[in-house]
Design an enzyme around this catalytic site. Structure first.
Site, PDB file in Angstrom:
ATOM      1  N   ASP A  62     -12.876 -21.081 -19.941  1.00 15.99           N
ATOM      2  CA  ASP A  62     -12.757 -20.134 -18.834  1.00 15.99           C
ATOM      3  C   ASP A  62     -13.336 -18.752 -19.106  1.00 15.99           C
ATOM      4  OD1 ASP A  62     -10.819 -19.546 -20.709  1.00 15.99           O
ATOM      5  OD2 ASP A  62      -9.327 -18.930 -19.245  1.00 15.99           O
ATOM      6  N   GLU A  63     -14.074 -18.564 -20.176  1.00 24.43           N
ATOM      7  CA  GLU A  63     -14.675 -17.254 -20.405  1.00 24.43           C
ATOM      8  C   GLU A  63     -15.950 -17.387 -21.217  1.00 24.43           C
ATOM      9  OE1 GLU A  63     -12.653 -14.513 -23.061  1.00 24.43           O
ATOM     10  OE2 GLU A  63     -11.412 -16.143 -23.859  1.00 24.43           O
TER      11      GLU A  63
END
Length: 358
Positions: free
Chosen positions: A105-106
């Site tokens: 997610d990043e």
């Protein structure tokens, strides 16, 4: 003089929980935790509605329910999260080839020269976030700066669904205003040590000499000295090699029997092998982790001349390390298996370890 980099840190907002709320309208606006509500369960992710009650990742489920009695637990769907992550990275790839994923997610993006010729990094971040929202029904936050350290700090500054820029003329001054506990590389133990030394803010850290930092923090001193001044020369590295892969599980009850403990280790070894086999990478070092009922934790490791290149070899190595702590003097609540020193090359099998168990 080298050109100033334009770095983005894009971070999905409450990613796992947001995917669950997107896919199940009944969960929207409600406190949601991804994980298990079982007595030994742990929160893997929490929605912002749950975070308002102090529920966060890694929190024991019983504590989470105590803080938020209306908390809704949903089981994780990692195959779905991985699929969504691939869609997100496909959007990133339309703007730059320099993408360094940190997790599902990043990621860091170097948009100094972006593929869509947008005039500013701010405009690039705004368009990427809009594409994610419009295409996937999810929100992301972004930090924009001239280096990775500041971009990552900035992405937290307007969460959720916002963005914040730290420009070269404000970077060092802005860092001085922040608590050191927020800095990358300063974990809870180090933050507590810094507090005992009177270092609470970035300004406090900047006031310390390099010799002082070396005396108290050893090899990390140069990093702390640099980031206190807003300095980070690390490039966005799209070819960053993962150094290890691991899996662990917490049992529903403390285990005493050797056979039950070995079975748990075998399951973890199988999960790690599945990851290695899918990517055709193999580790030379195997580590097991054991956490006892009193939360005391130990590890045992062994390194081999040749990579562990089959499920059977990883299972054997894990079992041998586990046998070194058996029989157990007390119940075991958690076991984990990790392989490290990864390589993509398969070599003739070696049987002699380079080092004995630690």
């Amino acid at each position: 003089m080298p050109a100033v980099r334009k770095i983005l840190h894009v971070d999905m907002d409450a990613f796992f929980a947001s995917v669950e709320q997107r896919d199940d309208p009944a969960l929207r606006g409600r406190p949601v935790a991804v994980g298990s509500a079982a007595a030994r369960g742990v929160v893997a992710a929490a929605s912002y509605e749950a975070r308002a009650f102090g529920v966060k990742s890694a929190l024991p489920s019983v504590t989470a329910l105590r803080r938020c009695p209306d908390l809704i637990f949903v089981p994780p769907r990692f195959d779905v999260y991985r699929a969504v992550s691939r869609q997100i990275h496909a959007i990133f790839a339309e703007y730059t080839d320099l993408i360094q994923p940190l997790s599902l997610d990043e990621a860091y993006l170097d948009v100094t020269t972006n593929l869509r010729a947008l005039p500013t990094a701010w405009a690039t971040a705004k368009e990427i976030r809009a594409r994610i929202r419009d295409t996937l029904g999810l929100t992301a936050s972004a930090g924009i700066s001239y280096n990775k350290f500041l971009a990552k700090l900035a992405s937290d500054h307007r969460k959720p669904d916002g963005q914040f820029a730290v420009t070269p003329d404000m970077g060092a001054i802005w860092v001085e205003t922040l608590p050191v506990a927020r800095f990358h590389g300063v974990g809870p133990v180090t933050a507590a040590k810094m507090a005992r030394l009177g270092i609470v803010t970035g300004a406090d850290l900047r006031a310390q000499s390099l010799d002082f930092l070396r005396a108290h923090f050893g090899s990390a001193a140069e990093w702390y000295h640099a980031i206190a001044r807003g300095i980070d020369d690390r490039p966005v590295n799209p070819d960053r090699v993962r150094k290890s892969s691991g899996s662990e599980t917490t049992f529903d009850r403390d285990l005493i029997a050797d056979a039950d403990i070995l079975e748990g280790v075998q399951r973890m070894a199988d999960e790690v092998w599945a990851w290695c086999a899918a990517r055709q990478v193999f580790g030379r070092t195997v580590t097991i982790k054991v956490k006892y009922a009193d939360f005391r934790q130990i590890t045992r490791s062994r390194s081999y001349l040749a990579p562990i290149d089959s499920a059977a070899k990883l299972a054997d190595a894990s079992a041998a390390l586990t046998a070194s702590v058996l029989p157990t003097p007390q119940g075991i609540r958690l076991v984990g298996v990790t392989v490290s020193n990864l390589t993509s090359e398969r070599e003739p099998s070696g049987t002699l370890p380079l080092f004995g168990a630690d």
